[in-house]
Design an enzyme around this catalytic site. Sequence first.
Site, mmCIF file in Angstrom:
data_model
loop_
_atom_site.group_PDB
_atom_site.id
_atom_site.type_symbol
_atom_site.label_atom_id
_atom_site.label_comp_id
_atom_site.label_asym_id
_atom_site.label_seq_id
_atom_site.Cartn_x
_atom_site.Cartn_y
_atom_site.Cartn_z
ATOM 1 C CD GLU A 1 37.631 37.524 39.570
ATOM 2 O OE1 GLU A 1 38.274 36.929 38.667
ATOM 3 O OE2 GLU A 1 37.796 38.726 39.844
ATOM 4 C CD GLU B 1 42.675 38.095 39.752
ATOM 5 O OE1 GLU B 1 43.284 38.744 38.874
ATOM 6 O OE2 GLU B 1 41.905 37.162 39.494
#
Length: 698
Positions: free
Chosen positions: A430, A310
């Site tokens: 994810e 991220e």
Amino acid sequence: MTRLRGTLRRTRWRLGLAATGAALLAAGLGLTVAGSAQAAVGCKVTYATSSQWPGGFGANVTINNLGDPVNGWNLVWTFPSGQRVTQVWNATVTSSGDQVTARNVSYNARIPTNGSVSFGFNGSWSGANTAPTTFALNGVTCTGSVGETPPPTTPPPTTPPPTTPPPTGDAMAEVAAMQPGWNLGNSLDAVGDDETAWGNPRITEALLDNVRAQGFKSIRIPVTWSAHLGGAPSHTIEAAYLNRVKEVVDWALADGFYVMINIHHDSWQWINTMPTDRTNVLNRYNAIWTQLSNTFRNHSSKLVFESVNEPQFTGSSGDAQNAALLHELNTSFHRIVRASGGNNANRLLVLPSLHTSSEQPRVDELLSTFNTLNDPNLIATVHFYGYWPFSVNVAGGTRFDATVQKDLTDSFDRVYNSFVSRRIPVIIGEYGLLGFDRHTGTIEQGEKLKFFEFLGHYARTRQLTTMLWDNGQHFDRTSFVWKDPELFAQIKSSWTTRSGTASSDLLFNAKATAITSKTLTLNLNGTSFVGVRQGDTDLVRGTDYTVSGDQLTFTAAALTRLTGNRAYGVNATLHLRFSAGVPWRVNVISYDRPVLSNATGTTSSFAIPTQFRGDQLATMEAKYADGSNAGPHDWTSYKEFDVTFAPNYSANQITLTSTFFADVAENRPVTLTFHFWSGEQVSYRVTKSGSTVTGVTG
């Protein structure tokens, strides 16, 4: 997962930045075929074998319409080697010997001029798998141009099937072999000195053995390095910590997992300062990957590296600088790993988009990096936590509805069209729901199950490998059992097939009135309805229930028998059974309108005494007397579940949090409307004066 995700998704939703492109290729089998097919005067068909194994193969077919717009299509071809279609998505298929006819489904009947549609299928072969070369769209042979139909061409030579398991260097096949995947979250990525800092026990071989036994084929092991790095310029990783990471990786590889390791929460701890501290950040980042590359250079090719989790930047000048900085990190990572030699020369490497977002600008930026590197052993990754209002239960987002589904299909379609269609594999590194950050009850169980059923199915149609985010809230790391076995059963089923569902898993009968028949809408999802069972007993069709189309109606007599003495709460549990997938559970519930009572408390501790009387709370609205919205997120009257309010069924109360009162005006009464899953609505009024709160009914 990072602390910023909720903020990012919250901003995206409020500004209306969710993608609006139509989901051209939605999921499902056996849907109604649109009528009024029109002749095409020119077309081009691209037939591509996406994967092949002994006796089987997968193929994608794209139809480009070069003529007038088409509304309703059928595509005919003949297999030259006796192949057969065994499974199809985004079309319906019939066969007569070697001849195959694929027809549109309801949502992709229209093909505008110069537009295209695609569908895919799995098939079987024996001896050869020669691709067909002649296709006819609505009776017109597709030549790639507008004009007369030419004679069929000679089929190309047969190519032998690849070996199994996937050959080294076939990134698409290897990533497909990684499906499904699981995240070992909140352990080695925990911010602190030890992997137990965020409440999980130390990782054991037994844990990994048991995760593997659940059917997972890959494991993502997030690692945060910041607390274990020495000073500049070498930034040496603490030997004991590196050895611990290596130990866990080796256990996972020994279990047969594909294993992914990365740089995780460092992304928001120090990498995010790159706009103002570029040299130091890059040196530190490069030092980590240099050491990891040397440590793991001779490890199995089933070990995969992910550049950073991220990625995000603080204080940049905007999108252009963000893209440039991430490109620099990804390309530096690539250079270091490849230059280290050994198995790293061809190791699969995973590159994320900014924030691991699937928004088109972020995807385009990442695709540019892939084009620059021109390396066939690269994988793209994004994360997916669903449409934000549904994912956290705010703004009235209580149901898995068309908006939530479109957010998912748009996201998966974007990465499919940008990467997979170019044979660049994609991992959803994810996935889950953001409400799970608190607990898994933020979203109502049935709506949650529908979300995961569809997610697994649509990821399959888009050829995406998925990795479930689990920070310890799903698979218990000491007892090795699922905390919500019903949820996992739905997730696991979605890896291979669809499951039927229904409009709800709750069937309410008001105790204060006579029992009447009740109807649920079936979501067949390509299955067929089989029947209803209570325990080991089948209910009787025609007597206990009737089915008309997608309407399942339970008779008043059956519900009267099932509810028994009509005690508040669940009186009976039924399972709707379908031809595939897992059954759909329905709870038959007796209830009365909930009763709330007056209360006093403080802004830090305020609870409304509540007699739920069998009902369940769905959401809460908050408004001032003038009709304006009160509390946090004042752009909506519907407040965020668990963050501003939460039911406590065992304690018979509804709690209002300090977060809610922090955004409530002094001495200005707020009318709360509690919405329950039965359909009941109950009003209540609270007034804040300093730190004191008074609540009254009505």
